[in-house]
Design a protein around this motif. Structure first.
Motif, PDB file in Angstrom:
ATOM      1  N   VAL A  73      17.199  36.071  21.180  1.00 12.29           N
ATOM      2  CA  VAL A  73      15.894  35.410  21.165  1.00 12.29           C
ATOM      3  C   VAL A  73      15.438  35.251  19.720  1.00 12.29           C
ATOM      4  O   VAL A  73      15.322  36.249  18.986  1.00 12.29           O
ATOM      5  N   GLN A  74      15.223  34.009  19.305  1.00 11.65           N
ATOM      6  CA  GLN A  74      14.788  33.753  17.938  1.00 11.65           C
ATOM      7  C   GLN A  74      13.420  34.389  17.692  1.00 11.65           C
ATOM      8  O   GLN A  74      12.558  34.413  18.574  1.00 11.65           O
ATOM      9  N   GLY A  75      13.247  34.907  16.479  1.00 14.18           N
ATOM     10  CA  GLY A  75      11.982  35.514  16.107  1.00 14.18           C
ATOM     11  C   GLY A  75      11.933  37.010  16.310  1.00 14.18           C
ATOM     12  O   GLY A  75      11.001  37.666  15.833  1.00 14.18           O
ATOM     13  N   LEU A  76      12.910  37.566  17.032  1.00 10.66           N
ATOM     14  CA  LEU A  76      12.979  39.008  17.234  1.00 10.66           C
ATOM     15  C   LEU A  76      14.143  39.566  16.418  1.00 10.66           C
ATOM     16  O   LEU A  76      15.203  38.940  16.325  1.00 10.66           O
ATOM     17  N   PRO A  77      13.971  40.756  15.829  1.00 11.65           N
ATOM     18  CA  PRO A  77      15.046  41.305  14.994  1.00 11.65           C
ATOM     19  C   PRO A  77      16.237  41.766  15.822  1.00 11.65           C
ATOM     20  O   PRO A  77      16.106  42.122  16.991  1.00 11.65           O
ATOM     21  N   ILE A  78      17.391  41.732  15.206  1.00 18.24           N
ATOM     22  CA  ILE A  78      18.597  42.334  15.775  1.00 18.24           C
ATOM     23  C   ILE A  78      18.619  43.793  15.332  1.00 18.24           C
ATOM     24  O   ILE A  78      18.548  44.087  14.139  1.00 18.24           O
ATOM     25  N   ILE A  79      18.702  44.685  16.300  1.00 26.01           N
ATOM     26  CA  ILE A  79      18.769  46.117  15.997  1.00 26.01           C
ATOM     27  C   ILE A  79      20.236  46.524  16.033  1.00 26.01           C
ATOM     28  O   ILE A  79      20.877  46.469  17.086  1.00 26.01           O
ATOM     29  N   VAL A  80      20.761  46.912  14.883  1.00 22.79           N
ATOM     30  CA  VAL A  80      22.178  47.252  14.771  1.00 22.79           C
ATOM     31  C   VAL A  80      22.317  48.773  14.753  1.00 22.79           C
ATOM     32  O   VAL A  80      21.812  49.440  13.849  1.00 22.79           O
ATOM     33  N   GLY A  81      22.985  49.309  15.771  1.00 22.37           N
ATOM     34  CA  GLY A  81      23.299  50.731  15.794  1.00 22.37           C
ATOM     35  C   GLY A  81      24.701  50.949  15.270  1.00 22.37           C
ATOM     36  O   GLY A  81      25.630  50.219  15.637  1.00 22.37           O
TER      37      GLY A  81
ATOM     38  N   TRP B 219      15.773  46.402  26.612  1.00 22.57           N
ATOM     39  CA  TRP B 219      16.802  46.442  25.579  1.00 22.57           C
ATOM     40  C   TRP B 219      18.048  45.718  26.068  1.00 22.57           C
ATOM     41  O   TRP B 219      18.595  46.047  27.112  1.00 22.57           O
ATOM     42  N   ARG B 220      18.478  44.743  25.301  1.00 25.08           N
ATOM     43  CA  ARG B 220      19.672  43.973  25.634  1.00 25.08           C
ATOM     44  C   ARG B 220      20.777  44.265  24.621  1.00 25.08           C
ATOM     45  O   ARG B 220      20.580  44.093  23.416  1.00 25.08           O
ATOM     46  N   VAL B 221      21.906  44.725  25.113  1.00 27.68           N
ATOM     47  CA  VAL B 221      23.078  44.888  24.248  1.00 27.68           C
ATOM     48  C   VAL B 221      23.776  43.541  24.208  1.00 27.68           C
ATOM     49  O   VAL B 221      24.397  43.116  25.191  1.00 27.68           O
ATOM     50  N   LEU B 222      23.665  42.849  23.088  1.00 34.03           N
ATOM     51  CA  LEU B 222      24.159  41.477  22.976  1.00 34.03           C
ATOM     52  C   LEU B 222      25.639  41.407  22.642  1.00 34.03           C
ATOM     53  O   LEU B 222      26.365  40.544  23.139  1.00 34.03           O
ATOM     54  N   SER B 223      26.096  42.298  21.750  1.00 32.05           N
ATOM     55  CA  SER B 223      27.506  42.259  21.347  1.00 32.05           C
ATOM     56  C   SER B 223      27.892  43.611  20.774  1.00 32.05           C
ATOM     57  O   SER B 223      27.057  44.494  20.560  1.00 32.05           O
ATOM     58  N   GLU B 224      29.167  43.765  20.530  1.00 34.62           N
ATOM     59  CA  GLU B 224      29.707  45.026  20.019  1.00 34.62           C
ATOM     60  C   GLU B 224      30.809  44.736  19.017  1.00 34.62           C
ATOM     61  O   GLU B 224      31.414  43.656  19.019  1.00 34.62           O
ATOM     62  N   LEU B 225      31.080  45.709  18.166  1.00 37.48           N
ATOM     63  CA  LEU B 225      32.155  45.577  17.177  1.00 37.48           C
ATOM     64  C   LEU B 225      32.823  46.941  17.061  1.00 37.48           C
ATOM     65  O   LEU B 225      32.151  47.950  16.826  1.00 37.48           O
TER      66      LEU B 225
ATOM     67  N   ALA C 180      26.801  48.371  17.526  1.00 36.60           N
ATOM     68  CA  ALA C 180      26.211  47.748  18.705  1.00 36.60           C
ATOM     69  C   ALA C 180      25.021  46.912  18.253  1.00 36.60           C
ATOM     70  O   ALA C 180      24.204  47.371  17.453  1.00 36.60           O
ATOM     71  N   PHE C 181      24.921  45.693  18.769  1.00 44.42           N
ATOM     72  CA  PHE C 181      23.898  44.744  18.340  1.00 44.42           C
ATOM     73  C   PHE C 181      22.936  44.523  19.507  1.00 44.42           C
ATOM     74  O   PHE C 181      23.316  43.952  20.543  1.00 44.42           O
ATOM     75  N   LEU C 182      21.693  44.983  19.345  1.00 38.64           N
ATOM     76  CA  LEU C 182      20.716  44.977  20.425  1.00 38.64           C
ATOM     77  C   LEU C 182      19.479  44.162  20.048  1.00 38.64           C
ATOM     78  O   LEU C 182      19.216  43.932  18.854  1.00 38.64           O
ATOM     79  N   GLN C 183      18.711  43.784  21.052  1.00 37.22           N
ATOM     80  CA  GLN C 183      17.386  43.209  20.884  1.00 37.22           C
ATOM     81  C   GLN C 183      16.470  43.789  21.952  1.00 37.22           C
ATOM     82  O   GLN C 183      16.917  44.060  23.078  1.00 37.22           O
ATOM     83  N   ASN C 184      15.206  43.954  21.595  1.00 36.21           N
ATOM     84  CA  ASN C 184      14.209  44.376  22.569  1.00 36.21           C
ATOM     85  C   ASN C 184      13.375  43.162  22.947  1.00 36.21           C
ATOM     86  O   ASN C 184      12.632  42.620  22.118  1.00 36.21           O
ATOM     87  N   VAL C 185      13.519  42.707  24.196  1.00 35.96           N
ATOM     88  CA  VAL C 185      12.828  41.517  24.678  1.00 35.96           C
ATOM     89  C   VAL C 185      11.872  41.939  25.788  1.00 35.96           C
ATOM     90  O   VAL C 185      12.299  42.305  26.884  1.00 35.96           O
TER      91      VAL C 185
END
Length: 507
Positions: A307-315, A334-340, A325-330
């Motif tokens: 979601v544009q305008g919200l920060p990506i929270i990287v754990g 909490w949505r886990v969007l992607s992983e590395l 882990a790349f998350l956003q709080n919408v």
């Protein structure tokens, strides 16, 4: 009750859409995965006879085929597969079954079309425990095709060896153009992770340490197919506990004496997941760290876009096997969007991958970086920390906790999982999903029933799980748990890219 043909034979009919598709599938190789009692073994036995009848006759009007049916041991063959076979092809009707090893049953009948041709179907029951034996034993056989029973225990190399022997019988010189169809198939219950079938189906990404040559073995050929039957039961979570109900799409149920609801009585969830729900399982020998995590409630059926305008929270979790882990709080979810996932690599290699991942997936979006406090610790060998390496690339890591208290970490995640619509994992985040589903677990203490180690096992799943923990704690959940929620939560200052010397002793 089965229908009876004019000749007095029972008429087999697959009971279920996937089972029917499997029975009529004529790809070079077909794998079907289903819950226990889903009818795949019976369908496989009848499929052999159906293909034997489809074979073009030779010069002498005989339709000849030769098949291998295999499991890992002769004991398994005798106690399971052979019993199923003889239920449908009894000796008093179809001829003597030879029980010396390898076992053999030679079926000879008139073709059911009454065209004057005969069917000669030779079935060999052969134990093949592993790829080495397969290479030695299969070289002695020329076959039309094969059926591999209980394939959840089978190496792919065994299938490769068996396929290499298919199509060699009947010979071209005998007329009929050789084998009309040749190939093989395998039935299985849901395997554990690491099995080659989920890799070839695309369920699970290939391990990063796999070489290009090894990865080529998992590319699905065009004439291979993978079928999955519906689960035996439907699962939903009620107050953090699984509740099951019958699945109207479950196959082969009219032929079972015991329903799936009866079968699961007194069984562990891991057994139910694999054997009834038809889910790929884990090498789990302990207790899940997050037992309230549910794939039904916490895994989305598609991938959410950021979601544009919200920060990506990287754990972040450090060490030689790092993870991000790349998350956003919408709206509180909490949505886990992607992983590395990293593999035996330092921060100097992993940090550029994190930055590249952010620029490709989340361009022009702000990001916060929360990590294990140890990522900021200096060692006896070097003054340079993992935090310094990330900061040198414009990513300032803040410690998610001050003391790394395990109770705080577990309680934070559990509080999010317990909330209605509080946590969702994108479908493509396979490692996060499997970690929270039990890959991240406490080990059993040997010799002590019901006792487990106080700390989770460090394995391939623990790093991404701890990265998610760091993201949630740093993103505000941990602060809300241990502090007065009316206080303003500290936020990281905007990242200012500055150069940090990576030479020892210079700051």
């Amino acid at each position: 009750m089965l229908r009876v043909t004019e000749r007095g034979n029972f008429l087999y009919e697959p009971d279920g859409a996937v089972l029917n598709e499997f029975f009529w599938n004529r790809d070079r190789f077909c794998n079907v995965q289903g819950p226990i009692g889903s009818g795949t073994s019976t369908a496989s036995c009848h499929k052999i006879w159906a293909l034997a009848c489809e074979q073009e006759p030779g010069y002498d009007n005989v339709r000849r085929t030769r098949w291998i049916i295999t499991r890992e041991t002769y004991k398994e063959l005798r106690e399971t597969t052979v019993k199923t076979w003889l239920d449908w092809f009894p000796e008093d009707i179809w001829g003597q079954f030879i029980r010396s090893e390898p076992m053999n049953h030679h079926l000879r009948r008139d073709h059911p079309s009454k065209d004057g041709t005969k069917v000669d179907c030779e079935v060999i029951f052969l134990a093949i425990p592993d790829a080495d034996v397969a290479e030695q034993v299969c070289a002695s056989y020329e076959i039309t095709g094969f059926f591999k029973n209980e394939g959840q225990f089978t190496e792919k190399e065994v299938i490769d060896e068996l396929l290499s022997r298919c199509g060699r019988y009947p010979a071209m010189k005998d007329g009929g153009g050789g084998a009309t169809w040749f190939g093989g198939w395998m039935d299985m219950n849901a395997p554990v992770e690491g099995h080659w079938v989920p890799y070839m189906r695309g369920d699970i990404p290939l391990p990063p340490e796999m070489t290009e040559d090894e990865a080529r073995a998992y590319e699905k050929p065009e004439n291979w197919s993978f079928l999955v039957q519906p689960p035996g039961l439907l699962e939903k979570m009620v107050e953090g506990k699984p509740v099951y109900e019958p699945n109207p799409l479950a196959e082969n149920q009219r032929w079972l004496r015991e329903s799936y609801m009866e079968k699961i009585q007194g069984k562990k969830k891991s057994w139910i997941d694999r054997r009834v729900l038809n889910k790929v399982g884990l090498h789990l020998h302990g207790k899940a760290v997050y037992p309230t995590f549910s794939e039904v409630d916490h895994v989305h059926d598609r991938d959410h876009e950021p979601v544009q305008g919200l920060p990506i929270i990287v754990g972040l979790d450090g060490g030689r096997d790092p993870a991000a882990a790349f998350l956003q709080n919408v709206n509180g979810c909490w949505r886990v969007l992607s992983e590395l996932i990293g593999d035996n690599e330092s921060a100097a290699l992993f940090a550029p991958r994190v930055r590249r991942h952010l620029s490709q997936k989340y361009p022009a979006m702000g990001a916060e970086f929360w990590g294990d406090p140890r990522m900021l610790d200096r060692t006896q060998a070097s003054e340079i920390t993992a935090g310094d390496v990330f900061l040198n690339l414009g990513m300032e890591i803040l410690p998610s906790t001050s003391d790394n208290d395990p109770d705080t970490r577990r309680s934070t995640v559990e509080s999010v999982l317990d909330r209605r619509n509080g946590f969702l994992v994108n479908k493509s985040c396979l490692m996060v999903k499997r970690a929270l589903a039990g890959g991240y677990h406490y080990a059993k203490i040997k010799g002590v029933a019901g006792m487990y180690s106080p700390r989770p096992v460090k394995n391939g799943y623990s790093h991404i799980a701890e990265a998610v923990e760091n993201a949630l704690i740093g993103g505000g959940e941990g602060f809300a748990l241990i502090q007065n929620p009316t206080r303003e939560k500290p936020r990281p200052s905007p990242v200012k890219k500055r150069k940090v010397s990576l030479r020892r002793g210079r700051r």
